[in-house]
Design an enzyme around this catalytic site. Structure first.
Site, mmCIF file in Angstrom:
data_model
loop_
_atom_site.group_PDB
_atom_site.id
_atom_site.type_symbol
_atom_site.label_atom_id
_atom_site.label_comp_id
_atom_site.label_asym_id
_atom_site.label_seq_id
_atom_site.Cartn_x
_atom_site.Cartn_y
_atom_site.Cartn_z
ATOM 1 N N LEU A 10 11.079 1.331 7.162
ATOM 2 C CA LEU A 10 10.532 1.779 5.891
ATOM 3 C C LEU A 10 11.286 3.056 5.518
ATOM 4 O O LEU A 10 11.441 3.960 6.339
ATOM 5 C CB LEU A 10 9.033 2.090 6.032
ATOM 6 C CG LEU A 10 8.397 2.505 4.705
ATOM 7 C CD1 LEU A 10 8.154 1.288 3.822
ATOM 8 C CD2 LEU A 10 7.094 3.255 4.924
ATOM 9 N N GLU A 22 12.306 2.556 14.241
ATOM 10 C CA GLU A 22 11.381 3.580 13.732
ATOM 11 C C GLU A 22 10.083 3.539 14.533
ATOM 12 O O GLU A 22 9.895 2.667 15.384
ATOM 13 C CB GLU A 22 11.090 3.354 12.239
ATOM 14 C CG GLU A 22 10.395 2.031 11.963
ATOM 15 C CD GLU A 22 10.005 1.830 10.487
ATOM 16 O OE1 GLU A 22 9.938 2.801 9.723
ATOM 17 O OE2 GLU A 22 9.749 0.664 10.128
ATOM 18 N N TYR A 34 0.817 -1.217 0.000
ATOM 19 C CA TYR A 34 0.000 0.000 0.000
ATOM 20 C C TYR A 34 0.845 1.259 0.000
ATOM 21 O O TYR A 34 2.059 1.191 0.193
ATOM 22 C CB TYR A 34 -0.965 -0.005 1.192
ATOM 23 C CG TYR A 34 -0.325 0.348 2.522
ATOM 24 C CD1 TYR A 34 0.474 -0.563 3.210
ATOM 25 C CD2 TYR A 34 -0.503 1.611 3.085
ATOM 26 C CE1 TYR A 34 1.055 -0.229 4.422
ATOM 27 C CE2 TYR A 34 0.080 1.951 4.307
ATOM 28 C CZ TYR A 34 0.855 1.028 4.972
ATOM 29 O OH TYR A 34 1.440 1.354 6.160
ATOM 30 N N LYS A 41 6.422 -1.910 2.043
ATOM 31 C CA LYS A 41 5.204 -1.322 2.622
ATOM 32 C C LYS A 41 4.060 -2.324 2.467
ATOM 33 O O LYS A 41 3.169 -2.180 1.629
ATOM 34 C CB LYS A 41 4.888 0.031 1.979
ATOM 35 C CG LYS A 41 4.112 0.947 2.905
ATOM 36 C CD LYS A 41 4.246 2.397 2.493
ATOM 37 C CE LYS A 41 3.282 3.330 3.207
ATOM 38 N NZ LYS A 41 3.313 3.302 4.660
HETATM 39 N N1 DCS Z 1 7.622 3.832 8.925
HETATM 40 C C1 DCS Z 1 6.454 3.168 8.910
HETATM 41 C C2 DCS Z 1 6.396 1.830 9.560
HETATM 42 C C3 DCS Z 1 5.328 3.731 8.291
HETATM 43 O O1 DCS Z 1 4.174 3.062 8.260
HETATM 44 C C4 DCS Z 1 5.434 5.027 7.703
HETATM 45 C C5 DCS Z 1 4.271 5.681 7.001
HETATM 46 C C6 DCS Z 1 6.674 5.693 7.759
HETATM 47 C C7 DCS Z 1 7.748 5.054 8.369
HETATM 48 C C8 DCS Z 1 6.864 7.054 7.138
HETATM 49 O O2 DCS Z 1 6.855 6.986 5.751
HETATM 50 P P1 DCS Z 1 6.336 8.176 4.830
HETATM 51 O O3 DCS Z 1 7.129 9.372 5.225
HETATM 52 O O4 DCS Z 1 6.641 7.721 3.470
HETATM 53 O O5 DCS Z 1 4.887 8.348 5.107
HETATM 54 N N2 DCS Z 1 3.030 5.184 7.208
HETATM 55 C C9 DCS Z 1 1.874 5.619 6.463
HETATM 56 C C10 DCS Z 1 0.653 5.025 7.030
HETATM 57 O O6 DCS Z 1 0.488 3.855 7.199
HETATM 58 N N3 DCS Z 1 -0.208 5.986 7.304
HETATM 59 O O7 DCS Z 1 0.300 7.208 7.040
HETATM 60 C C11 DCS Z 1 1.604 7.091 6.521
#
Ligand code: DCS
Length: 288
Positions: A202, A178, A32, A146
Site C-alpha cells: 500500500l 511491508e 476504506y 486499500k
Molecule cells: N500498509 C498497510 C497494509 C496498511 O494497512 C497501512 C495503513 C499502511 C501500509 C500505511 O499507510 P498509511 O501511512 O497511509 O496509514 N493501515 C491503516 C489501518 O488499517 N489502520 O491504521 C492505518
C-alpha cells in the site's frame, strides 16, 4: 451521543444499521481509509481521500462525492463528536444486493460509512521502539488497493501479537514488502530505503510524507527493494502508518536493530514529522 455518517447523512450511531446482504459484510467488497485527527483537524485528508478514490476506481466503483464534499462531511463529523485527538474511519462497499459474486446492477448504491474514535499518539512506543516478527507475505497481488479484505493482514498481525510483537514484517521470498498495517523503511549509511510503490504494497500516506520530508531536508531517500538480510543488518528500521506515525523497530525475530534503541535518523524523522503535523494542525500538547 455518538454521530456517524451513513450514506451522506450524519446520524446517531444507534440509528445506523446496514442490511445483512451488504457486500462489504458478505465479501469484503469495498474499500476504506483511516485519517488522523490532531487538534480537531484532519491531517493529510486530501491525500487519503485521493487514495480512497483511486482504490474505488481500481475495483470498478465510483465515489459519488467530490474530495471537497467528503472533506466537509468528515470535518462535520469530527466537530459533531468533539474529536480532538483520534481517527476518522471511513469505508465504502459495493452496496446491498442478493448474494452473488458478480457485481450487482449498475444502479446499486454503494454504502458509505464513517465514524470517529479517540486515539492517543503512541508516545511510549515512539520513544522506546517496538518489536517485530518476520512473516511470509501470503496476501493477494493488489496490495496497492486499500481493500476491506484484510484476512492476510489480520492473520499476520495476530501471529505477531501472539509472539509479543507489535508488528509483522512481511516478505515475499527474500524481499521485504511491508508490515501488516504499516510500511517498512530501513536506514543504511544515512540513506532511507523503502519498497517501491507497486502492486505489492500500500502506498502509505505517512511513507509519502516522509519521502517529502527527506527531499526537503536533504536526507537521501530511495524507493528500492531490500532483502530480509539487508534489513537485519541495516542501521535502523522504521515502520510508518497513520496511527503509528514514525515508529522505530528495535527488534526483529529476537535480534536487536541498532543495539535495540531508536536510531538518530529515525529520531530526526520523528521530529520533522511532528513539525509537519503542527504545520497542518497546530501545536501538539505532546510531541516526541
Ligand atoms: N500498509 C498497510 C497494509 C496498511 O494497512 C497501512 C495503513 C499502511 C501500509 C500505511 O499507510 P498509511 O501511512 O497511509 O496509514 N493501515 C491503516 C489501518 O488499517 N489502520 O491504521 C492505518
Amino acid at each position: 451521543m455518538e454521530t456517524v455518517i451513513l450514506n451522506g447523512e450524519l446520524i446517531d450511531r444507534k440509528d445506523a444499521s446496514i442490511d445483512v446482504e451488504d457486500r462489504g459484510y458478505q465479501f469484503g467488497d469495498g474499500i476504506y481509509e483511516v485519517i488522523r485527527v490532531y487538534n480537531g483537524k484532519m491531517f493529510t485528508a486530501a491525500e487519503h481521500l485521493e487514495r480512497f478514490q483511486r482504490s474505488a476506481e481500481n475495483i470498478g466503483m465510483k465515489v459519488s462525492y467530490s474530495i471537497g464534499e467528503l472533506t466537509a462531511l468528515l470535518q462535520q463529523l469530527v466537530e459533531k463528536n468533539s474529536l480532538e485527538l483520534g481517527i476518522v474511519y471511513m469505508q465504502m462497499s459495493r452496496g446491498i444486493s442478493p448474494r452473488n459474486h458478480a457485481f450487482p446492477a449498475a444502479e446499486t448504491k454503494p454504502t458509505l460509512v464513517a465514524y470517529t474514535r479517540e486515539m492517543a499518539r503512541p508516545e511510549k512506543n515512539m520513544q522506546s521502539g517496538v518489536k517485530a516478527m518476520l512473516m511470509e507475505d501470503i496476501r493477494w497481488l493488489r496490495c496497492d488497493i486499500k481493500s476491506l479484505n484484510l484476512l492476510g493482514n489480520l492473520l499476520a498481525k495476530q501471529k505477531a501479537v501472539e509472539a509479543g510483537c507489535f508488528e509483522a514484517i512481511q516478505h515475499r521470498g527474500e524481499t521485504v514488502t511491508e508490515g501488516s498495517s504499516s510500511n517498512i523503511l530501513i536506514v543504511k549509511e544515512g540513506k532511507v530505503l523503502t519498497h517501491p510503490a507497486d502492486n505489492l504494497i500500500l502506498n502509505g500516506i505517512t511513507r509519502k510524507q516522509l519521502e517529502q520530508i527527506c527531499v526537503n531536508n536533504n536526507i537521501p531517500f530511495e524507493e528500492c527493494t531490500f532483502t530480509i538480510d539487508e534489513m537485519l543488518h541495516a542501521d535502523e528500521v522504521i515502520m510508518t502508518s497513520t496511527t503509528s506515525e514514525v515508529m522505530p523497530v528495535c527488534e526483529i525475530d529476537g535480534k536487536g536493530v541498532n543495539k535495540g534503541v531508536p536510531g538518530s535518523v529515525t529520531q530526526r524523522l520523528q521530529k520533522l514529522f511532528t513539525a509537519e503535523i503542527e504545520k497542518q494542525c497546530g501545536e501538539l500538547v505532546y510531541s516526541v
